[in-house]
Design an enzyme around this catalytic site. Structure first.
Site, mmCIF file in Angstrom:
data_model
loop_
_atom_site.group_PDB
_atom_site.id
_atom_site.type_symbol
_atom_site.label_atom_id
_atom_site.label_comp_id
_atom_site.label_asym_id
_atom_site.label_seq_id
_atom_site.Cartn_x
_atom_site.Cartn_y
_atom_site.Cartn_z
ATOM 1 N N ASN A 7 0.853 -1.188 0.000
ATOM 2 C CA ASN A 7 0.000 0.000 0.000
ATOM 3 C C ASN A 7 0.894 1.245 0.000
ATOM 4 O O ASN A 7 1.707 1.432 0.909
ATOM 5 C CB ASN A 7 -0.899 -0.012 1.238
ATOM 6 C CG ASN A 7 -1.917 1.110 1.240
ATOM 7 O OD1 ASN A 7 -1.603 2.244 0.918
ATOM 8 N ND2 ASN A 7 -3.145 0.815 1.629
ATOM 9 N N HIS A 43 -5.482 3.450 -1.603
ATOM 10 C CA HIS A 43 -6.772 3.668 -0.936
ATOM 11 C C HIS A 43 -7.112 5.153 -1.035
ATOM 12 O O HIS A 43 -6.910 5.915 -0.089
ATOM 13 C CB HIS A 43 -6.675 3.221 0.529
ATOM 14 C CG HIS A 43 -7.990 3.183 1.234
ATOM 15 N ND1 HIS A 43 -8.284 2.246 2.198
ATOM 16 C CD2 HIS A 43 -9.096 3.966 1.140
ATOM 17 C CE1 HIS A 43 -9.501 2.460 2.667
ATOM 18 N NE2 HIS A 43 -10.010 3.501 2.031
ATOM 19 N N HIS A 50 -4.047 11.825 0.560
ATOM 20 C CA HIS A 50 -2.801 11.132 0.216
ATOM 21 C C HIS A 50 -2.866 10.704 -1.251
ATOM 22 O O HIS A 50 -2.420 11.442 -2.117
ATOM 23 C CB HIS A 50 -2.482 9.979 1.174
ATOM 24 C CG HIS A 50 -3.669 9.253 1.717
ATOM 25 N ND1 HIS A 50 -4.567 8.571 0.917
ATOM 26 C CD2 HIS A 50 -4.087 9.091 2.992
ATOM 27 C CE1 HIS A 50 -5.495 7.999 1.675
ATOM 28 N NE2 HIS A 50 -5.236 8.308 2.938
ATOM 29 N N GLU A 70 -8.615 0.188 -2.981
ATOM 30 C CA GLU A 70 -9.488 0.054 -1.819
ATOM 31 C C GLU A 70 -10.307 1.321 -1.631
ATOM 32 O O GLU A 70 -9.845 2.413 -1.973
ATOM 33 C CB GLU A 70 -8.656 -0.159 -0.544
ATOM 34 C CG GLU A 70 -7.793 -1.385 -0.533
ATOM 35 C CD GLU A 70 -7.036 -1.526 0.771
ATOM 36 O OE1 GLU A 70 -6.591 -2.644 1.070
ATOM 37 O OE2 GLU A 70 -6.879 -0.512 1.498
ATOM 38 N N HIS A 190 -4.065 -4.640 7.680
ATOM 39 C CA HIS A 190 -4.176 -3.615 8.717
ATOM 40 C C HIS A 190 -3.305 -3.994 9.911
ATOM 41 O O HIS A 190 -3.606 -4.932 10.645
ATOM 42 C CB HIS A 190 -5.608 -3.361 9.185
ATOM 43 C CG HIS A 190 -5.793 -1.970 9.722
ATOM 44 N ND1 HIS A 190 -6.177 -0.908 8.927
ATOM 45 C CD2 HIS A 190 -5.599 -1.443 10.937
ATOM 46 C CE1 HIS A 190 -6.238 0.194 9.640
ATOM 47 N NE2 HIS A 190 -5.876 -0.105 10.884
ATOM 48 N N HIS A 214 1.468 1.083 6.057
ATOM 49 C CA HIS A 214 2.037 1.927 7.113
ATOM 50 C C HIS A 214 3.247 1.276 7.763
ATOM 51 O O HIS A 214 4.320 1.887 7.863
ATOM 52 C CB HIS A 214 0.968 2.227 8.166
ATOM 53 C CG HIS A 214 1.438 3.137 9.253
ATOM 54 N ND1 HIS A 214 1.566 4.507 9.085
ATOM 55 C CD2 HIS A 214 1.829 2.885 10.527
ATOM 56 C CE1 HIS A 214 2.017 5.050 10.214
ATOM 57 N NE2 HIS A 214 2.184 4.089 11.104
#
Length: 237
Positions: A7, A43, A50, A70, A190, A214
């Site tokens: 991601n 996403h 972002h 997403e 996540h 992240h």
């Protein structure tokens, strides 16, 4: 092997903080694939804080592995996905101002809506996935929508694992067993990280794909800082 989709939202956040095009999101997407990742995830959110919608369009000609978009299937998001036609769309029930994803879908309550959206995406040849908590009734509800896959929301697993409670994986195992029985593909994401990903992978049967952003970007900063600081020191001698 479980596929890794990276991601790149945090890369876009860093770019947007300063303006301009540094870091270059498109080039980094190319490089991440070159380094071995089997997919790129984005996403985009309605405020484009972002990933921007134009980023999604620009990435369509760059991502040659798997492209996963997403988001909450609001009208503009649906239009974007149908325009870009990624490999996969992952439906996430984010509130408009959410900092990050905080819950999976209630697939019973939203079954009609999800079915309608999923039918449209599948009609256009786009694989579908629904972001869900590891709750058996919710996974059964996901099956009823016609989705191809589910994405297990792993924040609670990661939290319990960080506390030393490895039994936090049990609900995810049960959910994965049911998903396999129902013929649903299994993704996860996540708060998965280098610390917990091996344990998660070893315990979830037929885990097809993880989406990590992240933690991966934070880990890349830590693991790369030594090298970059010393490169500067060499230049300054």
């Amino acid at each position: 092997m479980t596929k890794l989709s990276v991601n790149i939202n945090k890369i876009a956040t860093l770019r947007n903080a300063r303006g301009g095009n540094n870091p270059d999101l498109i080039q980094l997407a190319k490089d991440i694939q070159k380094f071995g990742a089997q997919g790129i995830t984005i996403h985009p959110r309605p405020d484009e804080r972002h990933i921007r919608y134009q980023d999604a369009r620009d990435l369509t000609s760059v991502v040659y592995t798997e492209f996963n978009i997403e988001g909450n299937p609001l009208h503009n998001f649906i239009d974007l996905v149908l325009e870009c036609k990624p490999t996969q769309v992952t439906l996430v029930p984010d509130a408009i101002g959410a900092i990050t994803s905080s819950a999976g879908w209630d697939t019973k309550k939203n079954q009609s809506y999800l079915t309608e959206v999923i039918t449209e995406f599948k009609r256009n040849g786009i694989r579908t996935s629904i972001f869900v908590d590891p709750v058996l009734e919710i996974i059964e509800g996901a099956k009823a929508t016609g989705t191809d896959r589910i994405e297990l929301y792993t924040e609670e697993f990661a939290h319990q694992y960080s506390l030393g409670n490895k039994n936090g994986i049990n609900l995810y195992i049960q959910g994965a067993i049911l998903a396999n029985q129902l013929g649903l593909g299994i993704n996860a994401g996540h708060d998965l990280s280098l610390e917990n990903i091996k344990f998660f992978k070893e315990n979830i049967p037929n885990l097809l794909e993880v989406s990590i952003g992240h933690a991966l970007i934070c880990e890349a900063l830590y693991l790369g800082l030594d090298n970059v600081v010393n490169m500067y020191l060499q230049k300054l001698k």
